[in-house]
Write a protein that holds these residues in place. Structure first.
Motif, PDB file in Angstrom:
ATOM      1  N   UNK A  10       0.838  -1.203   0.000  1.00 49.33           N
ATOM      2  CA  UNK A  10       0.000   0.000   0.000  1.00 49.33           C
ATOM      3  C   UNK A  10       0.872   1.251   0.000  1.00 49.33           C
ATOM      4  N   UNK A  11       2.104   1.113   0.499  1.00 52.33           N
ATOM      5  CA  UNK A  11       3.056   2.217   0.527  1.00 52.33           C
ATOM      6  C   UNK A  11       4.346   1.763  -0.167  1.00 52.33           C
ATOM      7  N   UNK A  12       4.299   1.566  -1.479  1.00 53.00           N
ATOM      8  CA  UNK A  12       5.438   0.980  -2.175  1.00 53.00           C
ATOM      9  C   UNK A  12       6.700   1.838  -2.147  1.00 53.00           C
ATOM     10  N   UNK A  13       6.576   3.152  -2.150  1.00 53.94           N
ATOM     11  CA  UNK A  13       7.765   4.017  -2.131  1.00 53.94           C
ATOM     12  C   UNK A  13       8.464   3.883  -0.783  1.00 53.94           C
ATOM     13  N   UNK A  14       7.692   3.944   0.305  1.00 55.83           N
ATOM     14  CA  UNK A  14       8.252   3.767   1.638  1.00 55.83           C
ATOM     15  C   UNK A  14       8.876   2.379   1.774  1.00 55.83           C
ATOM     16  N   UNK A  15       8.141   1.350   1.342  1.00 55.72           N
ATOM     17  CA  UNK A  15       8.638  -0.029   1.451  1.00 55.72           C
ATOM     18  C   UNK A  15       9.931  -0.195   0.668  1.00 55.72           C
ATOM     19  N   UNK A  16       9.987   0.339  -0.541  1.00 50.75           N
ATOM     20  CA  UNK A  16      11.196   0.230  -1.357  1.00 50.75           C
ATOM     21  C   UNK A  16      12.376   0.919  -0.687  1.00 50.75           C
ATOM     22  N   UNK A  17      12.145   2.116  -0.155  1.00 47.54           N
ATOM     23  CA  UNK A  17      13.212   2.860   0.509  1.00 47.54           C
ATOM     24  C   UNK A  17      13.702   2.116   1.747  1.00 47.54           C
ATOM     25  N   UNK A  18      12.789   1.607   2.530  1.00 49.42           N
ATOM     26  CA  UNK A  18      13.155   0.868   3.740  1.00 49.42           C
ATOM     27  C   UNK A  18      13.939  -0.399   3.397  1.00 49.42           C
ATOM     28  N   UNK A  19      13.470  -1.150   2.408  1.00 47.31           N
ATOM     29  CA  UNK A  19      14.184  -2.364   2.002  1.00 47.31           C
ATOM     30  C   UNK A  19      15.585  -2.032   1.493  1.00 47.31           C
ATOM     31  N   UNK A  20      15.694  -0.964   0.690  1.00 47.24           N
ATOM     32  CA  UNK A  20      17.006  -0.567   0.164  1.00 47.24           C
ATOM     33  C   UNK A  20      17.965  -0.226   1.292  1.00 47.24           C
ATOM     34  N   UNK A  21      17.503   0.569   2.242  1.00 45.69           N
ATOM     35  CA  UNK A  21      18.364   0.979   3.364  1.00 45.69           C
ATOM     36  C   UNK A  21      18.779  -0.222   4.222  1.00 45.69           C
ATOM     37  N   UNK A  22      17.863  -1.120   4.426  1.00 48.79           N
ATOM     38  CA  UNK A  22      18.186  -2.319   5.220  1.00 48.79           C
ATOM     39  C   UNK A  22      19.175  -3.202   4.465  1.00 48.79           C
ATOM     40  N   UNK A  23      18.970  -3.341   3.173  1.00 49.35           N
ATOM     41  CA  UNK A  23      19.879  -4.141   2.344  1.00 49.35           C
ATOM     42  C   UNK A  23      21.279  -3.520   2.373  1.00 49.35           C
ATOM     43  N   UNK A  24      21.356  -2.204   2.249  1.00 45.22           N
ATOM     44  CA  UNK A  24      22.643  -1.506   2.306  1.00 45.22           C
ATOM     45  C   UNK A  24      23.333  -1.710   3.658  1.00 45.22           C
ATOM     46  N   UNK A  25      22.541  -1.881   4.708  1.00 48.62           N
ATOM     47  CA  UNK A  25      23.087  -2.093   6.054  1.00 48.62           C
ATOM     48  C   UNK A  25      23.451  -3.561   6.292  1.00 48.62           C
ATOM     49  N   UNK A  26      23.219  -4.394   5.277  1.00 50.15           N
ATOM     50  CA  UNK A  26      23.587  -5.805   5.389  1.00 50.15           C
ATOM     51  C   UNK A  26      22.542  -6.690   6.039  1.00 50.15           C
ATOM     52  N   UNK A  27      21.323  -6.186   6.147  1.00 44.29           N
ATOM     53  CA  UNK A  27      20.254  -6.980   6.759  1.00 44.29           C
ATOM     54  C   UNK A  27      19.538  -7.845   5.722  1.00 44.29           C
TER      55      UNK A  27
END
Length: 170
Positions: A10-27
């Protein structure tokens, strides 16, 4: 890290940003979805996703529509898209007596899921009434108040139907 809700897409922009940041942090990243809004999941969002928890409400078109008010096809299309991309998926199937326990519908879903090469397991989740008090506190009638929880034997039968199609089911 798992993004859940409600519906993460429902919030794809927020979800994408959160996933990207977590991925960058190695999660390790995951999101929980019904798949109905799967077309909102961009390639960038999916590239940052390690696992999708896909909740398929029913494989019977009428039952799906009665449960969700929507159509089943977008969810199945999203599942197929994830398979083409090779994104790992865990299927979540809530077993609700009188709604999602019909053997032929379970068999159809099991065959569909078995045809996907990216599903590592199916979690058969017995319906419960733990949220009923929230409805009461809000003054809303709990729509499944008269629905029984599934018998352990029926839960195991459904798990076995998935196993018969070569799937790991818990």
């Amino acid at each position: 890290m798992t993004v859940t809700g409600g519906e993460a897409l429902l919030q794809p922009i927020f979800t994408a940003d959160l996933l990207r940041r977590c991925k960058e942090a190695g999660l390790h990243t995951a999101f929980d979805t019904s798949g109905f809004l799967g077309e909102r999941a961009t390639d960038e969002l999916l590239a940052d996703t390690d696992l999708v928890l896909l909740d398929i409400k029913s494989f019977d078109i009428r039952t799906y529509r009665n449960l969700t008010g929507g159509e089943l096809a977008p969810t199945l299309n999203f599942a197929t898209h994830l398979d083409r991309l090779g994104i790992p998926v865990r299927i979540r199937y809530v077993l609700v007596p009188g709604w999602t326990d019909a053997p032929e519908a379970v068999a159809g879903l099991a065959r569909f899921v078995a045809g996907l090469g990216n599903v590592d397991r199916v979690d058969v989740l017995p319906f419960h009434k733990l949220g009923a008090s929230k409805y009461e506190a809000l003054g809303i009638l709990f729509p499944l108040r008269d629905t029984p929880v599934p018998e352990p034997g029926s839960t195991e039968r459904v798990r076995e139907q998935f196993r018969e199609c070569g799937l790991a089911a818990y």
